[in-house]
Design a protein around this motif. Structure first.
Motif, PDB file in Angstrom:
ATOM      1  N   THR B  80       0.721  -0.923  -0.050  1.00 11.96           N
ATOM      2  CA  THR B  80       0.052  -0.079  -0.462  1.00 11.96           C
ATOM      3  C   THR B  80       0.809   0.813   0.277  1.00 11.96           C
ATOM      4  O   THR B  80       0.708   1.910  -0.766  1.00 11.96           O
ATOM      5  CB  THR B  80      -1.223  -0.179   1.159  1.00 11.96           C
ATOM      6  OG1 THR B  80      -1.682  -1.336   1.453  1.00 11.96           O
ATOM      7  CG2 THR B  80      -2.004   0.771   1.079  1.00 11.96           C
ATOM      8  N   THR B  84       1.138   4.298  -2.488  1.00 11.70           N
ATOM      9  CA  THR B  84       0.800   5.954  -2.323  1.00 11.70           C
ATOM     10  C   THR B  84       1.142   6.673  -2.627  1.00 11.70           C
ATOM     11  O   THR B  84       1.253   7.383  -2.364  1.00 11.70           O
ATOM     12  CB  THR B  84      -0.578   5.663  -0.784  1.00 11.70           C
ATOM     13  OG1 THR B  84       0.168   5.038   0.252  1.00 11.70           O
ATOM     14  CG2 THR B  84      -1.827   5.029  -1.082  1.00 11.70           C
ATOM     15  N   TYR B 155      -3.365   9.691   2.852  1.00 13.36           N
ATOM     16  CA  TYR B 155      -4.074   9.007   2.058  1.00 13.36           C
ATOM     17  C   TYR B 155      -6.306   8.939   1.852  1.00 13.36           C
ATOM     18  O   TYR B 155      -6.102  10.154   0.345  1.00 13.36           O
ATOM     19  CB  TYR B 155      -3.329   7.750   1.490  1.00 13.36           C
ATOM     20  CG  TYR B 155      -4.612   7.085   0.338  1.00 13.36           C
ATOM     21  CD1 TYR B 155      -3.503   8.286  -1.104  1.00 13.36           C
ATOM     22  CD2 TYR B 155      -5.201   6.702  -0.249  1.00 13.36           C
ATOM     23  CE1 TYR B 155      -4.165   7.885  -2.324  1.00 13.36           C
ATOM     24  CE2 TYR B 155      -5.770   6.793  -1.708  1.00 13.36           C
ATOM     25  CZ  TYR B 155      -5.442   7.170  -2.425  1.00 13.36           C
ATOM     26  OH  TYR B 155      -6.261   5.825  -4.272  1.00 13.36           O
ATOM     27  N   TRP B 256      -6.308   2.569   0.289  1.00  9.60           N
ATOM     28  CA  TRP B 256      -5.622   2.284   1.402  1.00  9.60           C
ATOM     29  C   TRP B 256      -5.337   1.104   2.402  1.00  9.60           C
ATOM     30  O   TRP B 256      -4.702   0.565   2.606  1.00  9.60           O
ATOM     31  CB  TRP B 256      -6.358   3.413   2.605  1.00  9.60           C
ATOM     32  CG  TRP B 256      -7.856   2.771   2.542  1.00  9.60           C
ATOM     33  CD1 TRP B 256      -8.705   2.851   2.532  1.00  9.60           C
ATOM     34  CD2 TRP B 256      -7.820   2.399   4.654  1.00  9.60           C
ATOM     35  NE1 TRP B 256      -9.536   2.468   3.400  1.00  9.60           N
ATOM     36  CE2 TRP B 256      -9.166   1.584   4.484  1.00  9.60           C
ATOM     37  CE3 TRP B 256      -7.105   2.152   5.430  1.00  9.60           C
ATOM     38  CZ2 TRP B 256      -9.897   0.733   5.544  1.00  9.60           C
ATOM     39  CZ3 TRP B 256      -7.499   0.810   6.446  1.00  9.60           C
ATOM     40  CH2 TRP B 256      -8.832   1.042   6.538  1.00  9.60           C
TER      41      TRP B 256
END
Lengths: 330, 331
Positions: B80, B84, B155, B256
């Protein structure tokens, strides 16, 4: 900032119905992890089959509630056998991965469109616990002392929930101090030693997995009853992680460990939540840094930090003894 | 026991072949829409693409297990964070607005640095304290909770796409099709996997990694700096996970909790291939990706991950050491 409001919220969470549910689920986990050394990372799966077992029986098939309770327990036993048969002969981490995968698989199946006629899919099932609330002996109204007040419904759920915690505690204490308990603790300490004394380690592990799973399923039923709804997304794998956190906090391998852990966990979580929200609203913390919608995430991040620090610096938790909880690996 | 060894590869092969065989049986009976064989081919292509992305992310998980016997629950968060972080550099209003390619490279470097930071900051001190493996395992859960929710705060919950290569037209490959973007991602992923294999086979550090995985004490006695090898494995694993995250975000979408969803499929791939074997992780992940996509031919799409996880449980029943793993009976 209104401190009495923060304290009142925290106290109500600490002794409320959810804390009782978590205490019960963690007691089952304590039997697995704390006493037998089994790494069950799918306790939430047992809660799921318990909650859904009740909800599906009553809501989908119009069955009586006692049948739903039996159904949920039966589902938990089957799940424990399915999980245990392949993995309990293997190293501990295989059980961990399998149980977390099984919990998530169950959640995906129960929420799928394919299962929707039975489980309600993503919408879940509602209003299946009317029989339970019909038994409520408390007159409608608000009860409590000082800052802590509960409605009659919550009070009824709490009474039953904490009674179940008490019963489970007595049952576990009797079991742990019996010869059976000595065997499972010896399995935790040294599996090979247990085997060399002629004990069927596999069978003992399986019994522990089934019993702890059933306790988890009963916790799942209480949770479903408390909100009068089951929804697949409330059975997130993170629930198991929270159970581990409160178990390690209170002290794994102690009867009262999960109870103390659950009370403190929900007290602290709710305290942080209210305090952060009020601090943001009162401009003590800039909303650019943390906005009120992010408070939920921040407190879970703090749970993560707490879990890491606890395991690193006080693995025995508050009540445990360090000598007993030096879990070594396998 | 000997014939059991063949069972899993044969089952996997049968699963792959089944659509083709049944498609031939159905041949031409479906006049409208794509035929079953076309859909099966499409699912196979999608499955390979998904599988190699899982493979990139799961190699690190397997290498880390191989060297320090730690199952890293926080590995999904590396995925992740890679996705991100690239998103931040590429799209985010607060970011510099780089093109995706440099953003992806930066994300890989960031991932590797994060891997180094957690090894030096968390695992090495814990190893020095003699913390038990199960306790370290629970620490990875704490780390996972921390990282996931930090990403959530930074995020947000909204799924988003990268600025480049967002919408593309499909290139026809006979009855099936693939976008140039997906084709590039798949080929790049295969190249990276081959590169990792070459690294493990040909280089000094790769040999050292294999030596530590095979027998840590012997490797240490032979003069290999185990701490350095472990640090390298963390950097390599986390960097690859970050790259896999960018790829996954590119072909699907950036969210996320994407890494946590992928984590369970990584576990499935790693166990299927044999816990601790890097090549096993690659093969197992490929099978998991294909199973997940192929299942949509018969079952609802919202169950595709569930089938992949069920494969994991079935494999444990039949061959717990996985396709390429060594048998190790404990209980």
């Amino acid at each position: 900032m209104d401190f009495s409001d923060i304290v009142s919220n925290a106290l109500r969470s600490g002794i409320g119905p959810i804390a009782a549910v978590y205490a019960l689920a963690a007691m089952g986990l304590n039997l697995h992890f704390g006493y037998t050394g089994l790494l069950n990372f799918g306790q939430v799966g047992f809660m799921l089959v318990g909650g859904y077992g009740l909800a599906i029986t009553v809501s989908t098939y119009d069955g009586p509630m006692w049948l739903g309770v039996l159904g949920g327990i039966a589902c938990a036993i089957v799940l424990a056998l399915l999980l245990g048969l392949p993995t309990l002969r293997l190293r501990a981490d295989y059980l961990a991965i399998t149980t977390i995968a099984a919990g998530e698989t169950l959640r995906l199946f129960y929420r799928s469109s394919w299962a929707e006629p039975v489980t309600g899919g993503v919408f879940g099932l509602q209003r299946f616990a009317n029989d339970f609330y019909a038994l409520n002996p408390f007159e409608p109204g608000s009860y409590g002392v000082w800052l802590v007040r509960f409605g009659s419904r919550d009070l009824w759920v709490m009474t039953v929930g904490w009674t179940l915690v008490l019963l489970a505690g007595i049952l576990l204490a009797l079991l742990i101090h019996s010869p059976w308990g000595r065997v499972i603790r010896s399995i935790r300490e040294d599996e090979v030693a247990g085997r060399s004394l002629g004990k069927n380690v596999y069978a003992y592990k399986m019994q522990s997995l089934v019993l702890g799973g059933v306790i988890g399923a009963v916790a799942g039923m209480m949770q479903a009853i408390q909100v009068q709804s089951v929804n697949p997304d409330s059975y997130d794998p993170a629930v198991t992680f929270f159970l581990y956190t409160l178990l390690v906090l209170g002290g794994a391998g102690r009867i009262l460990g999960p109870v103390l852990g659950a009370i403190l966990f929900w007290f602290v979580l709710s305290f942080l939540d209210s305090a952060l929200r009020q601090a943001i609203n009162a401009d003590y913390i800039s909303p650019d840094l943390i906005s009120t919608s992010e408070v939920g995430a921040v407190r879970f991040a703090l749970v993560g930090v707490a879990l890491m620090l606890l395991v690193a610096f006080r693995p025995q938790g508050i009540l445990g003894s360090r000598k007993e909880m030096l879990l070594s690996g396998r | 026991m000997r014939h059991q060894r063949m069972l899993v590869p044969v089952l996997a092969l049968a699963l792959v072949m089944l659509p083709a065989i049944s498609a031939r049986a159905q041949g031409g009976e479906v006049p409208r829409g794509p035929t079953f064989s076309a859909r099966a081919l499409q699912a196979l292509i999608d499955g390979i693409q998904f599988g190699v992305i899982i493979a990139i992310t799961s190699v690190g998980l397997s290498l880390i297990f191989g060297t320090i016997h730690l199952i890293n629950f926080a590995h999904g968060e590396f995925v992740t964070i890679g996705a991100t972080f690239a998103f931040f550099l590429n799209v985010s209003a607060a970011g510099p607005g780089w093109h995706l390619i440099p953003a992806a490279l930066a994300a890989v470097v960031f991932g590797a640095l994060l891997g180094a930071a957690v090894d030096r900051g968390i695992w090495r001190p814990l190893r020095a304290r003699g913390t038990g493996l199960i306790n370290m395992f629970i620490v990875t859960i704490g780390l996972s909770l921390l990282l996931r929710h930090v990403v959530l705060v930074l995020y947000g919950t909204r799924p988003a796409s990268y600025a480049q290569y967002d919408i593309q037209s499909t290139v026809d490959l006979g009855p099936a099709g693939i976008t140039p973007r997906d084709l590039t991602v798949t080929l790049l992923a295969v190249l990276v996997l081959l590169g990792v294999a070459a690294l493990l086979q040909k280089t000094r550090i790769g040999t050292a990694v294999r030596a530590v995985s095979a027998n840590r004490d012997l490797a240490e006695a032979s003069g290999i700096d185990v701490q350095r090898v472990v640090l390298f494995v963390w950097m390599l694993g986390a960097g690859l996970a970050a790259l896999g995250g960018v790829f996954f975000g590119l072909v699907e979408i950036v969210t996320w909790d994407m890494g946590f969803k992928l984590l369970l499929l990584m576990f499935a791939g790693v166990i299927l291939g044999g816990l601790g074997s890097a090549y096993g992780a690659m093969v197992g992940s490929l099978v998991i990706g294909i199973v997940a996509q192929m299942s949509t031919l018969w079952f609802p799409v919202d169950l595709q991950y569930a089938w992949a996880l069920l494969v994991l449980i079935v494999v444990l029943l039949v061959r717990p050491q996985g396709i390429l793993g060594r048998a190790e009976r404990v209980g």
